[in-house]
Write a protein that holds these residues in place. Sequence first.
Motif, PDB file in Angstrom:
ATOM      1  N   PRO A 175      -7.746  -3.721  -4.058  1.00 52.18           N
ATOM      2  CA  PRO A 175      -6.224  -4.347  -3.901  1.00 52.18           C
ATOM      3  C   PRO A 175      -6.355  -6.029  -3.539  1.00 52.18           C
ATOM      4  CG  PRO A 175      -6.216  -2.356  -3.200  1.00 52.18           C
ATOM      5  CD  PRO A 175      -7.681  -2.539  -3.411  1.00 52.18           C
TER       6      PRO A 175
ATOM      7  N   ALA B 182      -1.641  -0.921  -4.004  1.00 53.86           N
ATOM      8  CA  ALA B 182      -2.805  -0.101  -3.624  1.00 53.86           C
ATOM      9  C   ALA B 182      -2.533   1.199  -3.795  1.00 53.86           C
ATOM     10  CB  ALA B 182      -3.269  -0.602  -2.117  1.00 53.86           C
TER      11      ALA B 182
ATOM     12  N   ALA C 207       0.795  -1.217  -0.126  1.00 56.92           N
ATOM     13  CA  ALA C 207      -0.296   0.125   0.063  1.00 56.92           C
ATOM     14  C   ALA C 207       0.824   1.207  -0.026  1.00 56.92           C
ATOM     15  CB  ALA C 207      -1.065  -0.072   1.294  1.00 56.92           C
TER      16      ALA C 207
ATOM     17  N   SER D  47      -7.122   0.597  -6.815  1.00 58.76           N
ATOM     18  CA  SER D  47      -7.417   1.615  -5.738  1.00 58.76           C
ATOM     19  C   SER D  47      -7.663   1.477  -4.239  1.00 58.76           C
ATOM     20  CB  SER D  47      -8.628   2.570  -6.321  1.00 58.76           C
ATOM     21  OG  SER D  47      -9.124   3.400  -5.414  1.00 58.76           O
ATOM     22  N   ARG D  48      -7.084   2.040  -3.412  1.00 58.29           N
ATOM     23  CA  ARG D  48      -7.166   1.703  -2.089  1.00 58.29           C
ATOM     24  C   ARG D  48      -8.331   2.450  -1.350  1.00 58.29           C
ATOM     25  NH1 ARG D  48      -2.879   5.638   1.414  1.00 58.29           N
ATOM     26  NH2 ARG D  48      -4.165   7.572   1.299  1.00 58.29           N
TER      27      ARG D  48
ATOM     28  N   TYR E 169       1.532   5.567   0.514  1.00 62.70           N
ATOM     29  CA  TYR E 169       1.100   6.188   1.629  1.00 62.70           C
ATOM     30  C   TYR E 169       1.866   7.881   1.239  1.00 62.70           C
ATOM     31  CZ  TYR E 169       6.036   4.519   2.819  1.00 62.70           C
ATOM     32  OH  TYR E 169       7.374   4.230   2.658  1.00 62.70           O
TER      33      TYR E 169
END
Length: 335
Positions: free
Chosen positions: A304, A242, A218, A270-271, A220
């Motif tokens: 994801p 993600a 993921a 897409s997260r 950030y």
Amino acid sequence: MTRHHVAIGALGGTIAMTSAEPSGGAVVPTLTGESLVDAVPGLADAAEVRAETLAMLPSPSLDEPTIMRALAWARAAVDGGAAGVVITQGTDTLEESAFLLDLFWDHPEPLVVTGAMRSPQAAGADGPANLLTAVRCAVSPASRGRGVLVAFDDEIHHARWVAKTDSMSTSAFRSPVFGPIGRCVEAEVVYGVPVGRLAPLRLGNVRGADDPRVPLVATYLGDDGYLLDRLRAEDVDGVVVAGFGAGHVSPRMAEAVGRLAADVPVVFASRTGSGPTGRAMYGYPGSEVDLVARGAIGAGWLPPVKARLLLWALALTGANDHDAVRAAVAERGTP
């Protein structure tokens, strides 16, 4: 009237958890499949059921090999005459288990996954009602040919789109954007969406079920690609990223994506929890257009965790080269 036979396989989870404490807290899996069945009023009127305990695990302890064993058990149950199959498990990973089962489920008979948000000792325990709905769904002729379904809170969702969207609510399961495909109303299963079944993946001669390695990374704020660069192409069968919004990443993360995508499939998703990856709106470094140009593959509408399972399943079957992954994601990431 002929009574339908439904096989129920229990994997554990909150639906099977009890506590030795007076407060009813700190629950752990203790109830067998037979105990779950015995606790449901009216279940015997819905179908002739046979329950079996496949595992006694909390949801986070489940893994792909366990789910693949449950798949083999469900296939054997249908081959043995079951009109449908129900699998009970914990809710934390239910959306992933259901999707993985659906990728390989090759029978017209329904396979329904359910669980509970409240333990059997809690006031208003939802497990019995969810199990009864799942059994009714499994015996309904209208459920045939729909693949793997999730029955929860009187709603029926397709495994490809369902997600756990709340950590505590009994109505935790939703299908973002597309909504449920059916409901159970006064013991009747009603569908409002026609069957749209994709062909299952073929197991055939597969690798060991614990062999594929597909990490999920993921992104950030301020991500510089450090974690992604730590992955060696020879150690993974694919990677899912993600991303922000419609699948976006920072410029430095985009460079890391490009380096890895040169050797193994890298899918960006897409997260956000709802909506697809972009295709042509943005062109800045780290945008969808940029990531595709670097060799990455957009997940479309797949979130994801499900994109990761698709890559894992493709690796299991040996069909995980870039072109095969691109085709599979295009098919299963489209409504």
